[in-house]
Write a protein that holds these residues in place. Structure first.
Motif, PDB file in Angstrom:
ATOM      1  N   GLN A   1       5.793  -8.459  -1.304  1.00  0.00           N
ATOM      2  CA  GLN A   1       5.220  -8.717   0.191  1.00  0.00           C
ATOM      3  C   GLN A   1       6.779  -8.647   1.206  1.00  0.00           C
ATOM      4  O   GLN A   1       7.878  -9.123   0.784  1.00  0.00           O
ATOM      5  CB  GLN A   1       5.110 -10.017  -0.087  1.00  0.00           C
ATOM      6  N   GLU A   2       6.393  -8.544   2.165  1.00  0.00           N
ATOM      7  CA  GLU A   2       7.440  -8.195   3.346  1.00  0.00           C
ATOM      8  C   GLU A   2       7.359  -8.343   4.777  1.00  0.00           C
ATOM      9  O   GLU A   2       6.439  -8.585   4.721  1.00  0.00           O
ATOM     10  CB  GLU A   2       8.209  -6.158   3.548  1.00  0.00           C
ATOM     11  N   ALA A   3       7.899  -9.090   5.057  1.00  0.00           N
ATOM     12  CA  ALA A   3       7.803  -9.713   6.542  1.00  0.00           C
ATOM     13  C   ALA A   3       7.582  -8.273   7.331  1.00  0.00           C
ATOM     14  O   ALA A   3       8.342  -7.575   7.191  1.00  0.00           O
ATOM     15  CB  ALA A   3       8.764 -10.418   7.262  1.00  0.00           C
ATOM     16  N   VAL A   4       6.734  -8.549   8.256  1.00  0.00           N
ATOM     17  CA  VAL A   4       6.197  -7.359   9.717  1.00  0.00           C
ATOM     18  C   VAL A   4       6.978  -8.767  10.822  1.00  0.00           C
ATOM     19  O   VAL A   4       5.840  -9.573  11.214  1.00  0.00           O
ATOM     20  CB  VAL A   4       5.529  -6.255   9.905  1.00  0.00           C
ATOM     21  N   LYS A   5       7.823  -7.916  12.095  1.00  0.00           N
ATOM     22  CA  LYS A   5       7.525  -9.061  13.360  1.00  0.00           C
ATOM     23  C   LYS A   5       6.115  -8.454  14.341  1.00  0.00           C
ATOM     24  O   LYS A   5       5.883  -6.976  14.176  1.00  0.00           O
ATOM     25  CB  LYS A   5       8.913  -8.387  14.322  1.00  0.00           C
ATOM     26  N   ILE A   6       5.961  -9.168  14.619  1.00  0.00           N
ATOM     27  CA  ILE A   6       5.009  -9.078  16.073  1.00  0.00           C
ATOM     28  C   ILE A   6       5.480  -9.110  17.247  1.00  0.00           C
ATOM     29  O   ILE A   6       5.660 -10.199  17.399  1.00  0.00           O
ATOM     30  CB  ILE A   6       3.346  -9.867  15.711  1.00  0.00           C
TER      31      ILE A   6
ATOM     32  N   LEU B   1       0.599  -2.253  15.813  1.00  0.00           N
ATOM     33  CA  LEU B   1       1.396  -4.057  14.463  1.00  0.00           C
ATOM     34  C   LEU B   1      -0.001  -2.919  13.480  1.00  0.00           C
ATOM     35  O   LEU B   1       1.169  -3.116  12.603  1.00  0.00           O
ATOM     36  CB  LEU B   1       0.239  -5.081  14.949  1.00  0.00           C
ATOM     37  N   TYR B   2      -1.457  -2.094  13.216  1.00  0.00           N
ATOM     38  CA  TYR B   2      -1.399  -1.640  11.891  1.00  0.00           C
ATOM     39  C   TYR B   2      -0.357  -0.363  11.707  1.00  0.00           C
ATOM     40  O   TYR B   2      -0.165  -0.014  10.601  1.00  0.00           O
ATOM     41  CB  TYR B   2      -2.460  -1.167  12.476  1.00  0.00           C
ATOM     42  N   ASN B   3       0.187  -0.045  12.720  1.00  0.00           N
ATOM     43  CA  ASN B   3       0.684   1.425  11.784  1.00  0.00           C
ATOM     44  C   ASN B   3       2.065   0.537  11.378  1.00  0.00           C
ATOM     45  O   ASN B   3       3.690   1.441  10.419  1.00  0.00           O
ATOM     46  CB  ASN B   3       1.264   2.020  13.662  1.00  0.00           C
ATOM     47  N   LYS B   4       3.106   0.059  12.086  1.00  0.00           N
ATOM     48  CA  LYS B   4       4.094  -1.098  11.557  1.00  0.00           C
ATOM     49  C   LYS B   4       3.552  -1.340   9.892  1.00  0.00           C
ATOM     50  O   LYS B   4       4.149  -0.816   8.898  1.00  0.00           O
ATOM     51  CB  LYS B   4       4.182  -2.767  12.100  1.00  0.00           C
TER      52      LYS B   4
ATOM     53  N   THR C   1       5.313   0.570   6.714  1.00  0.00           N
ATOM     54  CA  THR C   1       5.904  -1.031   5.738  1.00  0.00           C
ATOM     55  C   THR C   1       5.239  -0.560   4.298  1.00  0.00           C
ATOM     56  O   THR C   1       5.748  -0.578   3.686  1.00  0.00           O
ATOM     57  CB  THR C   1       5.187  -2.432   5.894  1.00  0.00           C
ATOM     58  N   ALA C   2       4.121  -0.808   4.230  1.00  0.00           N
ATOM     59  CA  ALA C   2       3.113  -0.308   2.716  1.00  0.00           C
ATOM     60  C   ALA C   2       3.154   0.805   2.409  1.00  0.00           C
ATOM     61  O   ALA C   2       3.602   0.460   0.995  1.00  0.00           O
ATOM     62  CB  ALA C   2       1.191  -0.879   3.267  1.00  0.00           C
ATOM     63  N   VAL C   3       3.263   1.112   2.736  1.00  0.00           N
ATOM     64  CA  VAL C   3       4.167   3.288   1.904  1.00  0.00           C
ATOM     65  C   VAL C   3       5.138   2.740   0.993  1.00  0.00           C
ATOM     66  O   VAL C   3       6.043   2.902   0.261  1.00  0.00           O
ATOM     67  CB  VAL C   3       4.204   4.007   3.266  1.00  0.00           C
TER      68      VAL C   3
END
Length: 170
Positions: free
Chosen positions: A74-79, A88-91, A95-97
């Motif tokens: 699990q990694e945080a992603v800022k909005i 947001l999908y692209n961010k 991150t997922a890759v």
């Protein structure tokens, strides 16, 4: 087939136990929230509509529940205030890759860790309906802004009705 592992992306139904038990390591699912919070449907849209400042990219071992299995990564992603569903999908995808590149070796060497979710912290987001995209002009400007950016392309857009005419807002 005798797969070691199955990866499941973008599937919105529960998977039957026969498939969950088919592999040695299990089925790894993906959910773009900070599990155990915000399990369920349309997580990118709801994250923006509710004005969250952060979500997460989460890989987890699927079980018979909805987004309830042990967390693998699990990694945080800022909005940001300017993000929409596409950005947001692209961010999240980027991150997922990066996460996959990090955790696949631990799966191969059997050195991965499973983190139990705290069900007491869990909530579920429901499936979005067309009425959820309706602008109510009594809403705050910020709420309208969030609704529009959450539902812009590739989604169906926010809307309102005037003189029996439906107006889309992108």
């Amino acid at each position: 087939l005798n797969p070691d592992i199955i990866f499941c992306f973008g599937w919105s139904r529960l998977i039957k136990i026969e498939l969950l038990n088919l592999t040695k390591l299990g089925v790894i699912g993906y959910h773009p929230t900070k599990l155990p919070m915000n399990r369920g449907r349309h997580p990118i849209i709801w994250s923006i509509i509710f004005g969250l400042k952060e979500t997460a990219s989460t890989f987890f071992f699927m079980d018979q529940g909805a987004d309830s299995g042990d967390i693998l990564s699990q990694e945080a992603v800022k909005i940001s205030e300017t993000d929409n569903a596409e950005t947001l999908y692209n961010k999240l995808a980027k991150t997922a890759v990066n996460q996959i590149e990090k955790f696949v070796p631990s799966l191969q060497s059997n050195s991965y860790k499973r983190i139990k979710q705290d069900d007491k912290k869990a909530n579920y987001w429901r499936k979005r309906a067309a009425k959820d995209g309706r602008i109510d002009w009594r809403m705050s400007a910020k709420s309208i802004h969030n609704l529009v950016r959450a539902l812009t392309r590739p989604y169906p857009g926010a809307d309102f009705e005037i003189n029996d005419i439906l107006v889309k807002v992108w």
